[in-house]
Scaffold this active site. Structure first.
Site, mmCIF file in Angstrom:
data_model
loop_
_atom_site.group_PDB
_atom_site.id
_atom_site.type_symbol
_atom_site.label_atom_id
_atom_site.label_comp_id
_atom_site.label_asym_id
_atom_site.label_seq_id
_atom_site.Cartn_x
_atom_site.Cartn_y
_atom_site.Cartn_z
ATOM 1 N N TYR A 109 0.859 -1.187 0.000
ATOM 2 C CA TYR A 109 0.000 0.000 0.000
ATOM 3 C C TYR A 109 0.890 1.229 0.000
ATOM 4 O O TYR A 109 1.851 1.313 0.768
ATOM 5 C CB TYR A 109 -0.907 0.023 1.251
ATOM 6 C CG TYR A 109 -1.691 1.307 1.332
ATOM 7 C CD1 TYR A 109 -2.956 1.405 0.767
ATOM 8 C CD2 TYR A 109 -1.138 2.444 1.915
ATOM 9 C CE1 TYR A 109 -3.654 2.591 0.785
ATOM 10 C CE2 TYR A 109 -1.833 3.655 1.935
ATOM 11 C CZ TYR A 109 -3.086 3.722 1.373
ATOM 12 O OH TYR A 109 -3.766 4.904 1.384
ATOM 13 N N GLU A 197 -2.814 7.814 -4.257
ATOM 14 C CA GLU A 197 -2.849 6.508 -3.605
ATOM 15 C C GLU A 197 -2.617 5.410 -4.636
ATOM 16 O O GLU A 197 -3.291 5.384 -5.675
ATOM 17 C CB GLU A 197 -4.206 6.286 -2.924
ATOM 18 C CG GLU A 197 -4.255 4.998 -2.114
ATOM 19 C CD GLU A 197 -5.637 4.736 -1.538
ATOM 20 O OE1 GLU A 197 -6.590 4.537 -2.320
ATOM 21 O OE2 GLU A 197 -5.763 4.722 -0.299
#
Ligand code: ADP
Ligand code: MG
Length: 399
Positions: A109, A197
């Site tokens: 992530y 992101e």
């Protein structure tokens, strides 16, 4: 402003962030054709909506033939994709992205956000890619690595290496991680993003660091500096009430209640919403029509608020400092003469030329409910709305 995954990947690619080869399609035929153009044996078909969680909601399909791609697209196009981020009404799918499937060895992530406490760009990373960051912080908080960037020097290589090592990335891949992190950081700062992101950033079976998903949000107030970014706006993904407001230069946020608010000044708009709630009502929107509440702007605001079918009563709350109450009153009267408003309208005016304003409202002969204080205005609009609802029920019961 949000953009689509394929757009974010394209933007990030120009900053050196690598993602699989892919192509956009507007129909099942086109998607199948794109896969043949791309070549290879396996592809991933991804619904392009401004929301995450598509994988779990059936918005991402792995396919190994062009007919499988066609079939997956038949289901996606025109449908509303409901993910945990879209709300129950879902978001329309009008574009899909066809991408070469990669063999994933590890998922990471990676997020870049503005950290208000440190007033810096913060990098948030975790070895538990693929899960949403909310899940990671609830279930695996110890896996999260954070770093803030000193704006005067930017993101340094040693910081990127530190992050890569904390994530347990092999030494041989650190250089690719550095390039990815620095690319994201440069895209973030140079394009006035508020969020980047990549979830997941993967390490492939053949040792490549690749962005499999990408999400970018931009600061609306800086879009004028980036025409190439503002062009990426896709109105089909926005709340139609909000895009209509943005097109008219009004500051609007749609809510779920039924009392429409027309207010000048963001602070007063917030206070108005609070006071409506205190009086037992639910605001339908936040709307700041700005300082220069000309009759024209008041008219636009009325049309916008009325276009929301949930609205059953309207509260106009204007504090005129630079503005003039008589002007606003003229605007309100003009609008109510032009468009049929079959619901209670409460107007509270305060400030410059308030007496003239009240006179104009009173002399108009229109059924405007007037108020002098904010409390009174909120109470009156809630009361009028309740009476109206009760009357509606009585009328329905009588017929
Ligand atoms: P979302 O976050 O909206 O669910 P993603 O783009 O992250 O959508 O895709 C969901 C999952 O699908 C990813 O976590 C990844 O495991 C898989 N995936 C996405 N793109 C590819 C690809 N090109 N090759 C292989 N797997 C992929
Ligand atoms: Mg994702």
């Amino acid at each position: 402003m949000d953009i689509h995954e394929y757009q974010a990947k394209e933007v990030l690619a120009s900053f050196g962030v690598v993602s699989p080869d892919g192509a956009l399609a507007y129909s099942p035929e086109q998607a199948a054709y794109r896969s043949r153009e791309l070549g290879g044996e396996r592809w991933v078909v991804k619904a392009q909506v401004h929301a995450g969680g598509r994988g779990k909601a059936g918005g991402v399909h792995v396919c190994d033939s062009d007919t499988a791609i066609y079939d997956a697209c038949e289901k996606l196009f025109g449908a509303k994709l409901v993910t945990h981020q879209t709300g129950p009404e879902g978001m329309g799918v009008y574009r899909v992205y066809v991408e070469k499937a990669v063999a994933i060895a590890r998922e990471i992530y990676l997020g870049f956000v503005l950290d208000r406490t440190s007033q810096r760009v913060m990098i948030v990373a975790s070895s538990e890619g693929g899960m949403e960051i909310e899940e990671i912080s609830a279930e695996k908080p110890e896996s999260i690595v954070r770093a803030t960037v000193e704006p005067a020097v930017g993101l340094r290589e040693f910081q990127c290496r530190q992050i890569a090592f904390k994530l347990g990335v092999d030494a041989g891949l650190v250089q690719q991680m550095v390039r990815t992190l620095q690319g994201c950081y440069r895209a973030f700062t140079e394009l006035d993003a508020t969020m980047v992101e990549i979830n997941p950033l993967v390490i492939t079976a053949d040792d490549q660091v690749v962005a499999l998903d990408a999400k970018m949000t931009f600061d609306d107030n800086a879009l004028f500096r980036h025409p190439q970014i503002s062009e990426l706006r896709d109105k089909s993904q926005e709340d139609p009430r909000e895009s209509r407001a943005a097109d008219r230069g009004l500051n609007y946020v749609g809510l779920d209640g039924n009392i429409g608010c027309i207010v000048n000044g963001a602070g007063l708009a917030m206070a108005t919403m609070d006071t409506i709630k205190l009086a037992g009502g639910e605001p339908a929107n936040f709307l700041d029509i700005g300082g220069g509440a000309t009759p024209d702007r008041v008219a636009k605001a009325f049309r916008l608020v009325l276009s929301d079918k949930k609205v059953q009563a309207i509260l106009v709350n204007i504090f005129a400092g630079i503005n003039r109450c008589d002007w606003v009153a003229e605007g309100v009267v003009q609008v109510l003469r032009e468009i049929e408003v079959d619901m209670p309208v409460v107007v509270r005016l305060a400030g410059t030329n308030v007496e003239q304003g009240q006179k104009i409202l009173a002399a108009s002969g229109l059924p405007i409910i007037r108020a002098t204080t904010l409390n009174q205005a909120a109470e009156r609009v809630v009361q009028a709305w309740q009476n109206d609802q009760a009357q509606g029920v009585n009328m329905r019961a009588a017929s």
